[in-house]
Write a protein that holds these residues in place. Structure first.
Motif, PDB file in Angstrom:
ATOM      1  N   MET A 241      39.819  38.481  34.194  1.00  0.00           N
ATOM      2  CA  MET A 241      40.096  37.878  35.497  1.00  0.00           C
ATOM      3  C   MET A 241      41.584  37.739  35.739  1.00  0.00           C
ATOM      4  SD  MET A 241      37.357  34.861  35.586  1.00  0.00           S
ATOM      5  CE  MET A 241      35.717  35.183  36.166  1.00  0.00           C
ATOM      6  N   ASN A 249      37.232  44.236  31.910  1.00  0.00           N
ATOM      7  CA  ASN A 249      37.582  44.532  33.290  1.00  0.00           C
ATOM      8  C   ASN A 249      36.491  45.347  33.976  1.00  0.00           C
ATOM      9  OD1 ASN A 249      39.351  44.174  35.350  1.00  0.00           O
ATOM     10  ND2 ASN A 249      40.500  46.066  34.927  1.00  0.00           N
ATOM     11  N   LEU A 252      33.761  42.974  34.937  1.00  0.00           N
ATOM     12  CA  LEU A 252      34.159  42.144  36.064  1.00  0.00           C
ATOM     13  C   LEU A 252      34.091  42.921  37.372  1.00  0.00           C
ATOM     14  CD1 LEU A 252      35.359  39.229  36.435  1.00  0.00           C
ATOM     15  CD2 LEU A 252      37.559  40.376  36.695  1.00  0.00           C
ATOM     16  N   ARG A 253      34.625  44.140  37.339  1.00  0.00           N
ATOM     17  CA  ARG A 253      34.626  44.947  38.564  1.00  0.00           C
ATOM     18  C   ARG A 253      33.216  45.297  38.986  1.00  0.00           C
ATOM     19  NH1 ARG A 253      39.055  49.182  37.074  1.00  0.00           N
ATOM     20  NH2 ARG A 253      37.443  50.606  37.786  1.00  0.00           N
ATOM     21  N   GLY A 256      31.617  42.442  40.637  1.00  0.00           N
ATOM     22  CA  GLY A 256      32.139  42.269  41.990  1.00  0.00           C
ATOM     23  C   GLY A 256      31.437  43.187  42.976  1.00  0.00           C
ATOM     24  N   ARG A 257      31.066  44.368  42.529  1.00  0.00           N
ATOM     25  CA  ARG A 257      30.403  45.329  43.418  1.00  0.00           C
ATOM     26  C   ARG A 257      28.894  45.308  43.265  1.00  0.00           C
ATOM     27  NH1 ARG A 257      33.097  50.041  41.179  1.00  0.00           N
ATOM     28  NH2 ARG A 257      35.253  49.355  41.004  1.00  0.00           N
TER      29      ARG A 257
END
Lengths: 332, 362
Positions: A241, A249, A252-253, A256-257
């Motif tokens: 983050m 990462n 996390l990405r 997010g999607r």
């Protein structure tokens, strides 16, 4: 607001406001204005992470895989080596760039763990030797382990900015306590009469530490190291983050999607890496007597090539190895 | 115990050890008001370990400290190499005050001049037999060749050759304690401290190790302080014995003195069950020939068996069963006394010859 209410003895908490959050903000503001003091520390960490990452990425993946498998074989035996080979292969085939991301994550973990050992081992030894230090450090360790990561994520970023260095610092805060605790436990668990014997034969405090206490506490300390590594890995996603690259990462990405497939790739990658690191460090933690009391250079891949390198030494050692088992009658 | 050199190697002067935070105040209170151990515990929350112990050990002597568990004997022996600091008093080793030494000298003393054997063996589980044995040399930075040589000698001395590369947990209890013994003698120290070394072993192995130890001790002539809770062991091994009770040295003397002249009821209770046969000498039970002559007609003395003054009762019994005559005690051809059967029997009982006779034979 609570301050405008009259003081109520039955509910003193809502009528008194100590403004702790504002004060903490003040400290934060002061720290930020003096942040250049931290610059050297930051650059040291940064160069450490970068050099580890470059080293890990410079080696072609297949060679790296073989290298890790050999290390696993040496440290933990053939079975663990096979498990490690399978895990690393799965990790590599997860996606074309999974290996590279894993190496970046590994670099962060390695940097964090090295720092944890440098800080945690001496602290643990101190805590093992001094009751007062142990009681004073315990609440600090409790805080480090239980305070939500997001609480210190923001101040760390404000002080050091986003990026890998902050990621390593955040990881250290979370992963350090078990090493300190278990080192202390290990030192305290050493048989007192053995320490007394060492004293009676003229050992100095440092000789007692290095020749008696640390070797005897080694299994416990390595269990702590294992926990520290596992906790470091579990911080990877949270650290992403603050823009730490690597497998975390990806997760996390993907989250997010709402890309569940990609999240599984990143998540499984972390799991595979965790299994590899866990098995290898647990193997080191096993005492040599579980493997027939051989010295480490007598087995594994080194054991295979060592005779060719140190032939002379082995020969002279072989001469001094006595023939045993005929002497048992002594005790009858 | 006729040692040519009677020089004192260890001397303990008025050692007090009081455990607890207020040990200083507690000691003062004992000295001023003569408080008991119990009052000290209640008033100061302190435990009295050793009370005013003074003794000295001569070169080559084996000095046994005997007492039940909790009597403070293990605490006392740890003052000699200063594993425990005394609350008061001092320990002098070969003229040097151990309590005044700095840390470096103390370590040198422990590594080079004092060897110690522990009841719990206290071997280092991560080191082989050889590495355990030469630990004191290793901490002094002695090179490996010399260490290996010393290890071989010490391990041979305790009959453990061939086990050098084993780890302690691969050895039986008796063998582990032999490693402990080898470790203690490895640096060729002047002094051996033995803290109940054989107590944790079963009786057969214990006897065997006592024999090994006595053989070694006769060869090496180490000044030894030997702690035990077993009076038989103390008598077997010790040149002199100190009896300890509740932190106080109740009596110090040769085994014969302890058995025949117990200082108080505690000691006499202790020695009551001890066989006098191999302890008490003819010198102690004999009477002068003249006195014997006053009460008894002395006929032809050529038939009388002859023994020496230092012969034990056991040997006198062997002589007495073959004859009706009393035994003549001679020293360099001169008759020094007579042992009658009655005196012999009373001697075995541990009672005076003049003790009242229960039933006269008519």
């Amino acid at each position: 607001m609570a301050t405008e209410q009259s003081f109520n003895i039955l509910d003193p908490f809502s009528s008194i406001d100590l403004n702790i959050s504002d004060r903490a903000d003040g400290i934060k503001g002061w720290a930020i204005s003096n942040r250049e003091v931290l610059e050297p520390i930051k650059s040291v960490f940064n160069s450490m992470i970068v050099s580890i990452e470059q080293a890990l990425l410079a080696v072609p993946p297949l060679v790296m895989l073989l290298l890790i498998v050999l290390i696993a074989w040496q440290a933990a035996g053939r079975r663990v080596a096979i498990i490690v080979a399978v895990c690393l292969s799965v990790l590599g085939f997860l996606s074309p760039d999974a290996w590279q991301l894993a190496m970046t994550t590994l670099a962060i973990v390695v940097a964090a763990v090295i720092t944890c050992v440098v800080i945690g081992l001496p602290l643990g030894i101190l805590a093992g030797k001094s009751d007062r230090f142990e009681t004073s450090i315990r609440p600090v360790l409790d805080t480090m382990q239980t305070i939500p990561a997001f609480v210190y994520l923001v101040p760390v970023v404000m002080l050091l900015g986003i990026g890998n260095v902050s990621g390593v610092i955040v990881t250290i805060i979370f992963a350090l306590p078990p090493l300190v605790r278990l080192t202390s436990l290990g030192i305290r668990g050493v048989n007192e009469s053995v320490v007394e014997a060492a004293r009676a034969f003229g050992a100095s405090p440092s000789q007692i530490l290095f020749k008696v206490e640390l070797p005897l506490a080694k299994p416990t300390i390595l269990a702590g190291l294992n926990q520290t590594i596992m906790l470091s890995l579990s911080m990877v996603v949270i650290a992403s983050m603050i823009s730490v690259r690597g497998l975390g990462n990806e997760v996390l990405r993907a989250m997010g999607r709402l890309d569940a497939g990609k999240a599984i790739v990143g998540g499984l990658g972390i799991v595979m890496l965790a299994i590899v690191l866990d098995r290898i460090t647990q193997g080191i933690g096993q005492s040599s007597r579980d493997r027939g009391r051989q010295k480490w250079w007598h087995h594994g891949p080194v054991g295979l090539i060592a005779p060719f390198i140190t032939k002379k030494r082995e020969n002279s050692a072989a001469n001094t190895v006595p023939t045993i088992n005929t002497e048992r009658t002594n005790e009858a | 115990m006729t040692k040519a050199n009677q020089e004192e190697v260890i001397r303990c002067d008025g050692i007090w050890k009081i455990f607890g935070q207020k040990s200083g105040q507690a000691l003062e209170a004992i000295r001023r008001d003569g408080l008991t151990k119990r009052e000290i515990r209640e008033r100061f929350d302190c435990v009295v370990g050793v009370q005013d112990a003074s003794f000295s050990v001569k070169r080559g002597e084996i000095f046994c400290i005997m007492g039940l568990s909790g009597s403070g004997k293990s605490t006392l022996i740890r003052h000699i190499n200063r594993l425990i600091e005394p609350t008061a008093g001092s320990v002098i080793i070969e003229g040097q005050n151990v309590n005044a030494m700095n840390a470096r000298d103390l370590r040198a003393l422990r590594a080079e001049r004092i060897g110690m054997v522990f009841q719990s063996m206290a071997l280092m589980p991560h080191r082989t037999v050889r590495e355990n044995v030469v630990f004191s040399l290793e901490v002094r930075g002695i090179d490996e060749d010399r260490r290996n040589k010393v290890a071989r000698q010490s391990i041979e001395a305790v009959d453990l050759s061939g086990w050098e590369n084993k780890y302690p947990d691969e050895l039986s209890g008796g063998m582990q304690q032999r490693v402990g013994l080898a470790r203690a003698i490895a640096a060729d120290p002047t002094i051996l401290l033995m803290d109940e070394p054989f107590s944790a072993l079963d009786p057969l192995i214990r006897k065997q190790l006592q024999t090994t130890f006595m053989k070694l001790s006769a060869e090496l002539h180490k000044t030894t302080v030997f702690i035990t809770h077993d009076l038989d062991e103390a008598i077997r091994i010790g040149d002199r014995i100190a009896i300890m009770k509740d932190g106080v040295l109740v009596q110090i003397g040769t085994p014969e003195q302890i058995v025949t002249e117990p200082a108080d009821d505690y000691v006499s209770d202790f020695v009551a069950g001890i066989s006098k046969l191999d302890l008490v000498t003819a010198a102690r039970v004999m009477q002068p020939l003249e006195r014997y002559g006053q009460a008894n007609p002395i006929g032809d003395m050529s038939m009388w068996p002859v023994a020496r003054a230092e012969d034990k009762l056991n040997a006198l019994v062997d002589l007495a069963v073959g004859t009706e005559h009393p035994i003549l005690i001679k020293e360099q051809g001169q008759t020094v006394g007579v042992v009658t059967k009655r005196a012999l029997l009373r001697g075995i009982q541990g009672r005076d010859e003049s003790a009242p006779v229960m039933a006269e034979v008519h």
